[in-house]
Structures are given as structure tokens and as C-alpha cells.
Design an enzyme around this catalytic site. Structure first.
Site, PDB file in Angstrom:
ATOM      1  CB  CYS A  36      -9.923  19.196  26.086  1.00  0.00           C
ATOM      2  SG  CYS A  36     -11.225  18.489  27.059  1.00  0.00           S
ATOM      3  CB  CYS A 105     -13.253  20.678  21.180  1.00  0.00           C
ATOM      4  SG  CYS A 105     -12.549  20.809  19.547  1.00  0.00           S
TER       5      CYS A 105
END
Lengths: 124, 394
Positions: A36, A105
Site C-alpha cells: 500500500c 489508508c
């Protein structure tokens, strides 16, 4: 909620507070995921049940770095009980908000601190 | 966002370019002075249609086609939607098949995915590690129900140039032996400023382009439609654009695009200057910054594109620090894309997710100077070092 970074996020991103590692930490919390693009490591020293020193190392975007820096400011000097209650929302609020897309995130700092506290308690 | 008061070094020309002053002054009269609707028969309208005709001729000259084959659109996204939807709709085949590549622009990929839901079959051809589509794989992917092949001329992220002429040859040869004729499209958005876009040499039936990528205005583009190509219009209304695209023409935009494409043709000569500066940038980064890598091809690459990745750090952070120094670039990181995924192009050429996040794209322009590049080379190593110091990965 905006789509751009607040001045506070930019300030913390440019000159992060408490950046680096602690050689002999009492607790370490690591969160994130390389895939990520965000990875955060939080180091704490504990004295009299309070966080006496806290440092971070983060790879990530401006939001990831700014939230890391901000949590070290908030948690410094707090009791472990108080520190464990810090939420990602509190950190975002202290930074005058984060862009919506970054809320999930890159807002990892609270989780990292909880892990560091847990690590300290397990080691004790 | 706070910025230092430094002059901008703009290295994001693949995103957009400034309007050339010559282009701007050509456009200006068509806002307030010659404001007519080109569909009007009166003198005011005629002034507008004359200007549009001239722009159409400028485009036709550049592409080497007839003026009646130039359709003005609102930009390449519309042109590409038009191609995929219009060709599918015009096809009489039950389950039409489209061939494209995995590294196309989202306006191709997203539209293809939409069409798949409507029963269209799509093959997404992989690319090699330099980002090049294998012409043999194109040949092999052609099936009985194939109606369209759409491959971009040059990639927007890594600048890889595709073998369009060779694919055109394959299409031509294949069509000699089949009833259901293949239609060949290229998205040439990034190529206009740098590559030969003669549609006959390329062997394409359809070609998309967008004004703002070559010093023209935003909001205007072109679809070249070769005479006789089976394509249904997707925007209905008036009879504009040879009855292929309804809607009042964006006259100032079209005038600007015409002027810009004329200038682009003349400017191909200075490509080597940009390539020299780009190589200076790439070579010095690779030499002076440890664990940095070039994404894409050395050889099959647009002269203005440099895309590099830096291990153990994230692209948005690099981009923002460069911005603080007055340098504008873009990144392959998820953080700027609005999704959580890093660039699909970098993943398609085999870059690992974590490395894709650490990628930066520099795209030079005609006004980029050696001093601009030297400034980047001066500040970038310090930024990378600072971020690596902060990274938990050592």
C-alpha cells in the site's frame, strides 16, 4: 473535509517532530503494508507508567508522515491509559483534517501506538 | 498548500502544457469578436465556420488526411469513448471482440470494462518489461469476431512508444483475407508533439488526440475517422461534424488546437534538445542516487519522458518536497490517483507494488532549460536522503 492538505499537515510533513528510532525502546509498534506504500514504526520509552520518549520512522505519503509526527506530540508525557485512547480521528482533527481518501489508508498512527503499548506490556 | 515563492520549474508536460502565446492570440478574437455559431448562415456565423475550416485543414495537414476525416471533440477521453462505443455499436457481430493493451489510459480501460458488462469481449494484451506490446501477440489475439484493435502510440506514464506501423501492417494483411474488416485505432495523445503522426504511414483508421498536450487549450480534441470506417455516433443532436458528433463547436478551442498542431509539426525539430536534457536528468539520477531505477524503455521512449523509482520511499512525499522547491512533477503512487492502487502501467511492466509507489515521472517541455534540470539534480538527492532517513526500511 477537503481534498487538499491543511497547513498543519504540510508543516508536520516538512519538519516532522520526533523523527528517528530509539536504541533501547520499551515498546515498538509497526503497522502498514509495503504494497500500500505506507509503513510506520513507533518506538516508546516508558517511565512511571507514562510515555517518556516517543519516536517514529515512516515511509509513506504526506498524510502518513504528518500523522506520525502528530501522534508523537500528542502522546508525549501521557499515561499509557490515556495514550491508548488516542484515536485516528483525534490525530486527524489535530491536523485540521485530512483529505477523505487518506483517512483510511494513511491514518495509521493510533494503531501503531496501541501496538507499541501492547508490546511494552507483553515485555514487562 | 503552502509554497515557497520560487519560480516554477514545470516538469509535468504529459499532464498538460501551457497554451503557447501564439495559440492564445489566435484564439482570442473568437470569444468576444467573432462569437458566431458556425452552424449559422449569416455573416457572424460564417466568420466562425471559416476559422473552424482553417483549423480542420491544419489538423488534416498534420495527420496527412482529408479535412472530412477530422472530427472535433471535447478531448481525447471523448474521442476514445467514441471509438470503443461507436465501433462496438456499429458492428453487426453478435459478440464483438476488441483487442487493447494493459497499459492504455484509463479512458480506454474503463470504457472497455463498461463494454464488457454489455457483452463485448475484450483482450488486454500484456506488455514486456519495457512496456512494449509484442506485435506477434496482436496477431495471435485476432479472432473471427474481432472488430477493433486499439493500442496507444506512446504511453503517458513511462513514455514507451508502441510499434504502431507494424501493427498497422498486420491489420492491413489480415484484412485482405477477411470479410469482417478489422478497425485499427491509436490513442496518439502523447505523441503529437514528438512523433510522426501521418495516419497513412501508421496505417490507422482512427486516431485520438487532445489539444492541451501540445500547447493548445484544454477541452478540445480530435478523432480522425478514415473515410468508410464503420462507427456509430455516441452523442446525438445536431448535424455538426459530418453528422458524426452533435453539439455546437468550441470555436476558440478548435482555432487554438489548429494553431497548436501547426506549431507542433514545426517543433519536432527540437526533440533532440529535450532528449539531451532528459538523458542528463536520467543519467545523473541513476549515477548519484543509490537504489534508483529507470521505469520503462531506454530505446523506445518519448524524448521528454523520464520515469524513475526510488527504493524504500514513497512518491507523493518526493513530489511534495519537489513542489516546495518549485518543481512540478507527478507520481505513480496510489496517493495521488484517488485509488489505493499504484500505477497500473508500472505494475504491468513488472514493477513491484512497493516500488511502484516510489515512482516519479518527469516530463520535459519545449521551454525546459539545462538550468531547470540542474536544479532538480541539486535538490532531488537531498529529498531522497531525507525521506530515506525517515523510512523504517533501511
Amino acid at each position: 473535509m477537503t481534498n487538499t492538505y491543511s497547513q498543519k499537515v504540510i508543516d508536520h510533513f516538512r519538519d516532522p517532530h520526533n523523527m528517528g528510532s530509539i536504541d533501547d525502546p520499551d515498546g515498538v509498534g509497526e503497522v502498514g503494508n509495503l504494497a500500500c506504500g505506507d509503513l510506520m514504526k513507533l518506538y516508546i520509552k516508558v517511565k512511571d507508567d507514562k510515555i517518556s520518549e516517543i519516536k517514529f520512522e515512516t515511509m509513506g505519503c504526506a498524510a502518513a508522515i504528518a500523522t506520525s509526527s502528530m501522534i508523537t506530540d500528542i502522546a508525549q508525557g501521557k499515561t499509557l491509559k490515556e495514550a491508548a485512547k488516542i484515536t485516528n480521528q483525534v490525530i486527524a482533527d489535530e491536523l485540521d483534517g485530512l483529505p477523505q481518501i487518506k483517512m483510511h489508508c494513511s491514518n495509521l498512527a493510533a494503531e501503531a501506538l496501541q501496538k507499541a503499548i501492547k508490546d511494552y506490556k507483553q515485555k514487562k | 498548500m503552502s509554497r515557497k515563492n520560487t519560480p516554477t520549474i514545470y516538469l509535468d508536460h504529459a499532464a498538460t502544457t501551457p497554451v503557447d502565446p501564439e495559440v492564445f492570440s489566435a484564439m482570442e478574437p473568437y470569444f468576444t469578436e467573432h462569437y458566431g455559431n458556425p452552424a449559422s448562415i449569416h455573416t457572424v456565423g460564417q466568420k466562425a465556420i471559416i476559422a473552424v475550416d482553417e483549423a480542420r485543414e491544419q489538423v488534416a495537414n498534420f495527420l496527412g488526411c482529408k479535412t472530412s476525416e477530422v472530427i472535433f471533440t471535447s478531448g481525447a477521453t471523448e474521442s476514445n469513448n467514441f471509438v470503443l462505443k461507436g465501433v462496438s455499436e456499429a458492428s453487426k457481430i453478435d459478440k464483438p471482440h476488441i483487442i487493447t493493451s494493459t497499459i492504455e489510459h484509463p479512458c480506454i480501460l474503463d470504457t472497455c470494462q463498461h463494454l464488457e458488462k454489455k457483452g463485448v469481449e475484450v483482450t488486454y494484451l500484456p506488455v514486456d518489461k519495457e512496456g512494449v506490446v509484442n506485435t506477434k501477440s496482436v496477431q495471435e489475439a485476432i479472432k473471427e469476431n474481432t472488430i477493433l484493435i486499439s493500442i496507444m502510440y506512446a504511453n503517458n506514464e513511462i513514455g514507451t512508444i508502441q510499434p504502431i506501423t507494424e501493427i498497422g501492417e498486420i491489420v492491413k494483411k489480415t484484412n485482405q483475407e477477411r470479410k469482417n474488416q478489422l478497425i485499427f485505432h491509436t490513442d496518439a495523445v502523447q505523441a503529437i508533439q514528438y512523433l510522426d503522426c501521418d495516419v497513412k504511414k501508421l496505417g490507422v483508421d482512427l486516431l485520438s488526440l487532445s489539444g492541451h498536450k501540445f500547447y493548445g487549450p484544454k477541452g478540445v480534441g480530435v478523432l480522425f475517422v478514415k473515410e468508410g470506417t464503420l462507427i456509430e455516433k455516441i452523442q446525438h443532436g445536431g448535424h455538426q461534424e459530418y453528422n458524426k458528433r452533435a453539439g455546437t463547436l468550441n470555436v476558440p478551442g478548435i482555432v487554438g488546437l489548429g494553431k497548436a498542431i501547426e506549431l507542433a509539426g514545426k517543433n519536432h525539430a527540437q526533440n533532440s534538445q529535450q532528449q539531451k536534457l532528459r538523458d542528463l536528468l536520467i543519467n545523473n539520477i541513476l549515477k548519484n542516487i543509490p537504489d534508483s531505477h529507470l521505469n520503462g524503455s531506454n530505446k523506445h521512449r518519448l524524448p521528454n519522458n523520464a520515469n524513475l523509482r526510488f527504493d524504500r520511499i514513497e512518491g507523493e512525499s518526493i513530489m511534495l518536497h519537489l513542489d516546495f522547491e518549485g518543481i512540478a512533477v507527478s507520481t505513480g503512487s496510489a496517493c495521488t490517483s484517488g485509488t489505493l492502487e499504484p500505477s497500473h502501467v508500472l505494475l504491468a511492466i513488472g514493477v513491484a507494488k512497493e516500488q511502484a509507489h516510489g515512482s516519479i515521472r518527469f516530463t520535459l517541455g519545449k521551454d525546459t532549460t539545462e538550468d531547470n534540470i540542474k536544479k532538480v539534480l541539486e535538490v532531488l538527492p537531498l529529498i531522497v536522503e531525507k525521506l530515506r532517513k525517515m523510512s523504517p526500511l533501511k
